[in-house]
Design a protein around this motif. Sequence first.
Motif, PDB file in Angstrom:
ATOM      1  N   SER A  75      -9.684  12.142  -2.550  1.00 55.76           N
ATOM      2  CA  SER A  75      -9.963  11.559  -2.794  1.00 55.76           C
ATOM      3  C   SER A  75     -10.183   9.791  -2.159  1.00 55.76           C
ATOM      4  CB  SER A  75      -9.419  10.661  -4.305  1.00 55.76           C
ATOM      5  OG  SER A  75      -7.820  10.538  -3.728  1.00 55.76           O
ATOM      6  N   CYS A  76      -9.351  10.047  -0.751  1.00 48.34           N
ATOM      7  CA  CYS A  76      -9.430   8.728  -0.116  1.00 48.34           C
ATOM      8  C   CYS A  76     -10.283   9.180   1.559  1.00 48.34           C
ATOM      9  CB  CYS A  76      -7.521   8.750   0.145  1.00 48.34           C
ATOM     10  SG  CYS A  76      -6.669   8.078  -0.932  1.00 48.34           S
ATOM     11  N   PHE A  77      -9.772   9.197   1.942  1.00 52.13           N
ATOM     12  CA  PHE A  77     -11.066   9.003   3.191  1.00 52.13           C
ATOM     13  C   PHE A  77     -12.188   8.973   3.732  1.00 52.13           C
ATOM     14  CE2 PHE A  77      -7.715  12.154   5.928  1.00 52.13           C
ATOM     15  CZ  PHE A  77      -6.492  11.600   5.474  1.00 52.13           C
ATOM     16  N   ALA A  79     -12.726  29.350   7.362  1.00 49.85           N
ATOM     17  CA  ALA A  79     -13.371  28.005   6.948  1.00 49.85           C
ATOM     18  C   ALA A  79     -11.930  27.448   6.913  1.00 49.85           C
ATOM     19  CB  ALA A  79     -14.302  27.293   6.575  1.00 49.85           C
ATOM     20  N   ARG A  80     -11.364  27.360   7.171  1.00 52.34           N
ATOM     21  CA  ARG A  80      -9.900  27.096   7.550  1.00 52.34           C
ATOM     22  C   ARG A  80      -8.916  27.491   8.905  1.00 52.34           C
ATOM     23  NH1 ARG A  80      -8.850  21.999   5.185  1.00 52.34           N
ATOM     24  NH2 ARG A  80      -9.607  21.772   3.229  1.00 52.34           N
ATOM     25  N   ASN A  81      -9.127  28.243   9.590  1.00 53.93           N
ATOM     26  CA  ASN A  81      -8.623  29.059  10.748  1.00 53.93           C
ATOM     27  C   ASN A  81      -7.109  29.585  10.003  1.00 53.93           C
ATOM     28  OD1 ASN A  81     -10.983  28.755  12.409  1.00 53.93           O
ATOM     29  ND2 ASN A  81      -9.702  26.744  13.168  1.00 53.93           N
ATOM     30  N   PRO A 139       0.665  -1.169   0.001  1.00 54.67           N
ATOM     31  CA  PRO A 139      -0.105   0.117  -0.076  1.00 54.67           C
ATOM     32  C   PRO A 139       1.060   1.411  -0.542  1.00 54.67           C
ATOM     33  CG  PRO A 139      -0.286  -1.006   1.877  1.00 54.67           C
ATOM     34  CD  PRO A 139       1.066  -1.731   1.352  1.00 54.67           C
ATOM     35  N   GLU A 140       0.555   2.138  -0.546  1.00 52.36           N
ATOM     36  CA  GLU A 140       1.088   3.750  -0.826  1.00 52.36           C
ATOM     37  C   GLU A 140       0.677   4.834   0.201  1.00 52.36           C
ATOM     38  OE1 GLU A 140       3.826   4.863  -2.624  1.00 52.36           O
ATOM     39  OE2 GLU A 140       2.824   6.301  -0.983  1.00 52.36           O
ATOM     40  N   PHE A 141       1.500   5.575   0.961  1.00 54.23           N
ATOM     41  CA  PHE A 141       0.434   6.549   2.021  1.00 54.23           C
ATOM     42  C   PHE A 141       0.485   7.672   1.723  1.00 54.23           C
ATOM     43  CE2 PHE A 141       1.782   2.842   4.063  1.00 54.23           C
ATOM     44  CZ  PHE A 141       0.516   1.531   4.791  1.00 54.23           C
TER      45      PHE A 141
HETATM   46  C1  UDX Z   1      -4.706  10.702   2.638  1.00 53.37           C
HETATM   47  C2  UDX Z   1      -3.809  10.647   3.289  1.00 53.37           C
HETATM   48  O1  UDX Z   1      -3.097  11.558   4.180  1.00 53.37           O
HETATM   49  C3  UDX Z   1      -3.069   9.533   2.624  1.00 53.37           C
HETATM   50  O2  UDX Z   1      -1.639   8.890   3.516  1.00 53.37           O
HETATM   51  C4  UDX Z   1      -3.425   8.971   1.028  1.00 53.37           C
HETATM   52  O3  UDX Z   1      -2.518   7.830   0.987  1.00 53.37           O
HETATM   53  C5  UDX Z   1      -3.938   8.927   0.914  1.00 53.37           C
HETATM   54  O4  UDX Z   1      -4.937   9.551   1.868  1.00 53.37           O
HETATM   55  P1  UDX Z   1      -4.162  12.859   1.131  1.00 53.37           P
HETATM   56  O5  UDX Z   1      -6.439  12.676   0.712  1.00 53.37           O
HETATM   57  O6  UDX Z   1      -3.856  13.233  -0.151  1.00 53.37           O
HETATM   58  O7  UDX Z   1      -3.622  11.820   2.004  1.00 53.37           O
HETATM   59  O8  UDX Z   1      -4.546  14.264   2.101  1.00 53.37           O
HETATM   60  P2  UDX Z   1      -4.765  14.785   3.336  1.00 53.37           P
HETATM   61  O9  UDX Z   1      -3.321  15.476   3.576  1.00 53.37           O
HETATM   62  O10 UDX Z   1      -4.129  13.247   3.783  1.00 53.37           O
HETATM   63  O11 UDX Z   1      -5.989  15.634   3.708  1.00 53.37           O
HETATM   64  C6  UDX Z   1      -7.281  14.833   3.832  1.00 53.37           C
HETATM   65  C7  UDX Z   1      -7.794  16.099   3.838  1.00 53.37           C
HETATM   66  O12 UDX Z   1      -7.900  16.412   5.293  1.00 53.37           O
HETATM   67  C8  UDX Z   1      -8.230  17.121   3.441  1.00 53.37           C
HETATM   68  O13 UDX Z   1      -9.312  17.605   2.667  1.00 53.37           O
HETATM   69  C9  UDX Z   1      -7.759  18.140   4.683  1.00 53.37           C
HETATM   70  O14 UDX Z   1      -7.837  19.990   4.608  1.00 53.37           O
HETATM   71  C10 UDX Z   1      -8.086  18.051   5.193  1.00 53.37           C
HETATM   72  N1  UDX Z   1      -7.635  17.777   6.659  1.00 53.37           N
HETATM   73  C11 UDX Z   1      -6.423  17.484   6.616  1.00 53.37           C
HETATM   74  C12 UDX Z   1      -8.016  18.961   8.374  1.00 53.37           C
HETATM   75  O15 UDX Z   1      -8.844  19.074   7.927  1.00 53.37           O
HETATM   76  N2  UDX Z   1      -7.486  19.022   8.976  1.00 53.37           N
HETATM   77  C13 UDX Z   1      -6.024  18.436   9.313  1.00 53.37           C
HETATM   78  O16 UDX Z   1      -5.252  19.182   9.749  1.00 53.37           O
HETATM   79  C14 UDX Z   1      -4.942  17.205   8.073  1.00 53.37           C
END
Ligand code: UDX
Length: 454
Positions: A282-284, A433-435, A155-157
């Motif tokens: 795309s991930c969460f 909305a992002r402080n 897996p890729e992180f």
């Molecule tokens: C995420 C994971 O971090 C990564 O390890 C995985 O491989 C793919 O999914 P990504 O979706 O590219 O990566 O971005 P990430 O930096 O994790 O941010 C995800 C979302 O959370 C963004 O919308 C970001 O703005 C938000 N975020 C992040 C917050 O709202 N608060 C934070 O403290 C961190």
Amino acid sequence: MAPMRVTIIGTGYVGLTTGTALAYFGHEVTFVDKNPEIVERLRAGVPTIHEAGLAEIMEAGRCSSVFRTDIPELSGTGVVMIAVGTPSKRNGDADLSFVDAAATEVADLVQPGARLVVVNKSTVPVGSARHVEGIISRRLAARGVEAEVHVASNPEFLAEGRAVLDTLYPDRIVIGTESPIATGLLRELYAPILEQTFEPPPGSPRPERYELPPLITTTPTSAELTKYAANSFLATKISFINEFSVLAEKVGADITEVARAIGLDQRIGPRFLQAGIGWGGSCFGKDTAAVLALGSAYDYDLQLVRSAVEVNRRQRMFVVDKLQQQLKVLRGTTIGLLGLAFKGNTDDMRDSPALTLVQELHERGAVLRVHDPVAMPSAKRHFPDLPVEYADDEVQLACGCDAVVVVTDWDQYRRLPLERMAAAMRGRLVLDARNLLQRQSVTAAGLDYVGIGR
Ligand code: UDX
């Protein structure tokens, strides 16, 4: 390092970045993408995704890279990485049809006597390594081809916006396989990263005090679950701080100070505690949905993950409601959105909170103007019917606005031309909305500041 032959199927964020890094190390990398336009652009050395440092490393690895629309014949020893998309199905489960198609094509191209490791690099459900192994071995048997094919989950992180850095300097590398040969070949493939023997490319310096990344070798199932657990945990961490941001407002605390104070506890850690409009990308969303679907297949409810998703949905609406509270009636107002991308440093708008804002505010009758330093072309391409007016810069965006909302954490928005924006606006509200902004600098420009949980 002995160069290895690597075939990368799929040139999205994962495939392109990983392959480019491997080519930079001197491996011979063939990139395969079905889309001829993408292949054309990559051949010309033009990155197809917006990532800092990618163009430089592509250029440096150019002589070791080949781009094509079909998978070549696979003979001798090599590594094949499946890095295709795994979109969500209706029930949240990951759709494996692209993975299946890639595995089938690979199996058809394996030549007698080949010795290959086929790697699942895409985020795939538990059991996918075995699934791919089954597809390939059945196909090889049907073709009567004798070859050694070992399958691994790797897996890729990487996070978007810092994909090159995350690939070159990862926190760890995870390999899930039953095959010691696969482990050995992948260890060799990643040796430059594991031992950090490469010269950092221009634009992607090695972080200070970076330590060699551990290699975690485990079963395919544990590797597959690791990816889902990592993303679910990070999503939950953000939802946690967002849940507290609402409470902070109610009791009169400042969530940015609370986050800093708890983040200094080494058991908690400072990252992913930035309260705001919630996570997108795309991930969460996709991975939390997949994990919930996985749980329900076992009749098991993952309550924390489900709540993290629900809190995230509520947090986006919290921003909409806040705006309504401030402006009282949204119908007929003009609202400027600063940012379309789901986070800074990317042009990606998949599941971006900005899209929720546009939809909700448009439904409530507001006129929307938007600006983004890089995502506007991608917005026009992917969302041609977005009911918004595009602005070339922040001052043009502010023109005639009753409120301006900071939606994406672009660095340049930390230094907004507030006085010129104030002069251009009709109203005075800045909803951060992002402080991201300092209250004082906003009020000093004669504007009203509203943040999240502060
Ligand atoms: C995420 C994971 O971090 C990564 O390890 C995985 O491989 C793919 O999914 P990504 O979706 O590219 O990566 O971005 P990430 O930096 O994790 O941010 C995800 C979302 O959370 C963004 O919308 C970001 O703005 C938000 N975020 C992040 C917050 O709202 N608060 C934070 O403290 C961190």
